[in-house]
Enzyme design. Sequence first.
Site, PDB file in Angstrom:
ATOM      1  N   GLU A 144      -0.397   1.249   4.168  1.00 56.15           N
ATOM      2  CA  GLU A 144      -0.370   2.719   3.787  1.00 56.15           C
ATOM      3  C   GLU A 144      -1.506   3.553   4.692  1.00 56.15           C
ATOM      4  O   GLU A 144      -1.523   4.851   4.863  1.00 56.15           O
ATOM      5  CB  GLU A 144      -1.085   3.052   2.333  1.00 56.15           C
ATOM      6  CG  GLU A 144       0.023   2.762   1.422  1.00 56.15           C
ATOM      7  CD  GLU A 144      -0.133   3.172  -0.030  1.00 56.15           C
ATOM      8  OE1 GLU A 144      -1.297   3.173  -0.599  1.00 56.15           O
ATOM      9  OE2 GLU A 144       0.904   3.388  -0.841  1.00 56.15           O
ATOM     10  N   GLN A 199      -4.964  -2.291   2.256  1.00 54.62           N
ATOM     11  CA  GLN A 199      -4.719  -3.367   1.328  1.00 54.62           C
ATOM     12  C   GLN A 199      -3.887  -4.473   2.256  1.00 54.62           C
ATOM     13  O   GLN A 199      -3.314  -4.140   3.242  1.00 54.62           O
ATOM     14  CB  GLN A 199      -3.992  -2.972   0.245  1.00 54.62           C
ATOM     15  CG  GLN A 199      -2.640  -2.125   0.272  1.00 54.62           C
ATOM     16  CD  GLN A 199      -2.116  -1.493  -0.742  1.00 54.62           C
ATOM     17  OE1 GLN A 199      -2.141  -2.030  -1.882  1.00 54.62           O
ATOM     18  NE2 GLN A 199      -1.421  -0.423  -0.603  1.00 54.62           N
TER      19      GLN A 199
END
Length: 828
Positions: free
Chosen positions: A517, A638
């Site tokens: 992301e 992440q």
Amino acid sequence: MSTDRRPRPPVPAGRGTAPAPNRWTWCYDGYDPARERLREALCTLGNGYLATRGAAAESVADGVHYPGTYAAGCYNRLTSQVAGHEVDNEDMVNLPNWLPLRVRARGGPWLSPDTCQVLAHTQELDLRRGTLTRRMRLRDRDGRETAVEETRLVHMGDPHLAGQRVEVTAAGWSGELEIESGLDGRVVNGGVERYRDLDGRHLTDLKAGAPRPDTVTLSCRTSGSGIGVAMACRTRVVGGPPGRAEQTAGAAEAARTAGGGRASLLLTVPVRPGAPVAVEKAVAVHTTRDPAIGDPLDAALARAERAAGFSALLRSHTTAWEELWQRADLEAPGRAGHVLRLHLFHVLQTLSPHTAALDVGVPARGLHGEAYRGHVFWDELFVLPYLNLHLPEVSRALLLYRHRRLGAACRNAAEAGRKGAMYPWQSGSDGREETQRLHLNPRSGRWLPDHSRLQHHVGSAVAYNVWQYYQATGDAEFLHGQGAEMLLQIARFWADAARWDPGRAAYRIEGIVGPDEYHDAYPGASRPGLDDNAYTNVTAAWVLCRALETAGLLPAPRRDELFERIGLGRAELERWEDVSHRLRVPFHEGVVSQFDGYGELAELDWDGYRHRYGDIRRLDRILEAEGDSVNGYQASKQADVLMLGYLFPMPELAGLFRRLGHRLDEETWTATVDHYLARTSHGSTLSELVHGWVLARCRRAEAWSHVRQSLLGDVADVQGGTTGEGIHLGAMGGTLDLVQRCLTGLEPRLGALCLDPVPLPELSRFRLSLHYRGHWGVGVTLRSGRLHVSVPDSDRGPVRIVVGGQARTVAPGTAFTTALPQEGAGTD
């Protein structure tokens, strides 16, 4: 005024810590306004249909408290003007507040920790029974001391019922007590600070009523989606302690009011020192989405009238929870076990057996708050594997939510010029893309373009869940029907999205965003998106393989009918086979690259940023506020590449890489793990979970610090204020699955239940009870370096168990115990 005692929620600790005092309760001691929102989220009560935050019954939405009630799947769309742009958002709607129940000495202030001196204050969440109890001892401005105890429930047996019981005891004073009970429709969606510029007024046509002496009602509808909502509230003063027969106290005088978006009942009751006064409230909730009703107001009024007294409601509610715990419980000792049970409690409150009757998905923040607007992302990827082996009917219903929106996914793909199904990154009521075009960086105050809708890997997550559900349940009817249709259409999308590059002699998938992301474009690029994200490409290849396998499993008449209906021919299947062998997976410096060109990005001064900012989980916001961009650095929010190690056991992952023309040996995977461990900021609660999972399977000694952080994620609010806006359901479900599948090495397959345990030293004792292929209550216990598997007595056939590659057949009513291949490393 507040006490100076801080709340002391139990948190997981390392090896050798003492167990929590009561593994079935979650307690807070003292009143701390700064952490009230966190408590409200973690003390939410729900039943899969309805959930209510653990806000104080006497509170209203303000800077400290945020009452919120949400019905699964109840959405409404509004358009707002923000920074010169028209912003369209669909939100999970905050429904009328059914909690209002407050008391005071006549003529005095309403009793609250915010208005009185707090002499004592505790909150106790009873996980076994699904109740929240608040106990307060307060001194008002006139010096009167009063003890107030409130217990509430959201009924797990009857999903349309909720109840409260408040007991008030005057300490050293007598007179008259006023009790106000009611329903408040003057609510908005205002629980997330960064959404405050957006219109949050979803309810309209508020109508209050008082049809009976002890009952008030409130009805409304959502402004755009037109969902009708009705509540009926019955309030009675009762005699005797809980557990004895309730009876309406004749001494109460009542005054009813209805209007202005609220309805209330004011009771005046005589009170004397040391003599408790109890009041009970039964609330019924219906919406026009409910089956088998006519008018929701009539249905709510009738249900409230029929509702039993609080003690009887509590008994039937407790029984429903007992049955649910028998199906789904996970037992582990110590603090970690305590947190795991809290996580399971919140998963079950969001996705209960009642969910199986609803058209809803897996909301990323549960039914616990308004963050992410109640949308459905990919979090089912982390939740369904646990539910598959406990509540398979719920998993099936959640997959049907996706199937009902398959048509919308196919339209999304067509609008993008693609075949097949392109599922949206954020989904709500009807399957259109709900991802916002702008997002606010609260650090800089700027609204920025949001390209997260390019995370098309959500389709692979849907396909993965279809296949995992089939493997765990053997539900061929589902696979041959809705499951096959989803798998084939998702595979069709990936095959069409793959572009042949003659120069590289490989297929490429371009212009997408991966799970990381942070990276949504190349530095200085005029268009968003990245090329050849490794996670996306490998999972796309896996989807193509499973789709081909599924096509081969279909009975010929069904296959012919489905292929004809969706226009699928042999030429497409041949392309699927080709693409599944030749999708590009980039590498750099001997490790798997997150995407093409990742290795050319700059290295970040991690130590320097940690020294300057401390918490750098949201590194993207920090860099943007500095006028820089995370797109220029080897830095991840992440786990991205490492998500492959979360989804696939190493032999399967190595096989996928071989199919794609690469060798993924232990040395390469270890180097890849090390590379991304050093370059991930863990800006998502899912990240520590994935890293802990991957390390538990390859470098056990390093896993616990990440597992511990994933357990702490919500209970300690490690993201800094986000939990108060709603728990992180995927992370909670993932910690359960970490024990169930990662530490046991459990792989449910059609032919066998495979186990390959790798218990952590800090989490080496636990017990699971599974539902596998029609066997209810298959027991899996790890303790003292030994694995014990039991199959309950039934008339079904034996279960084939494979442990460490060795198979055995276990007949119903029998069990076996074996020493683990590696020595159990201690106890918790």
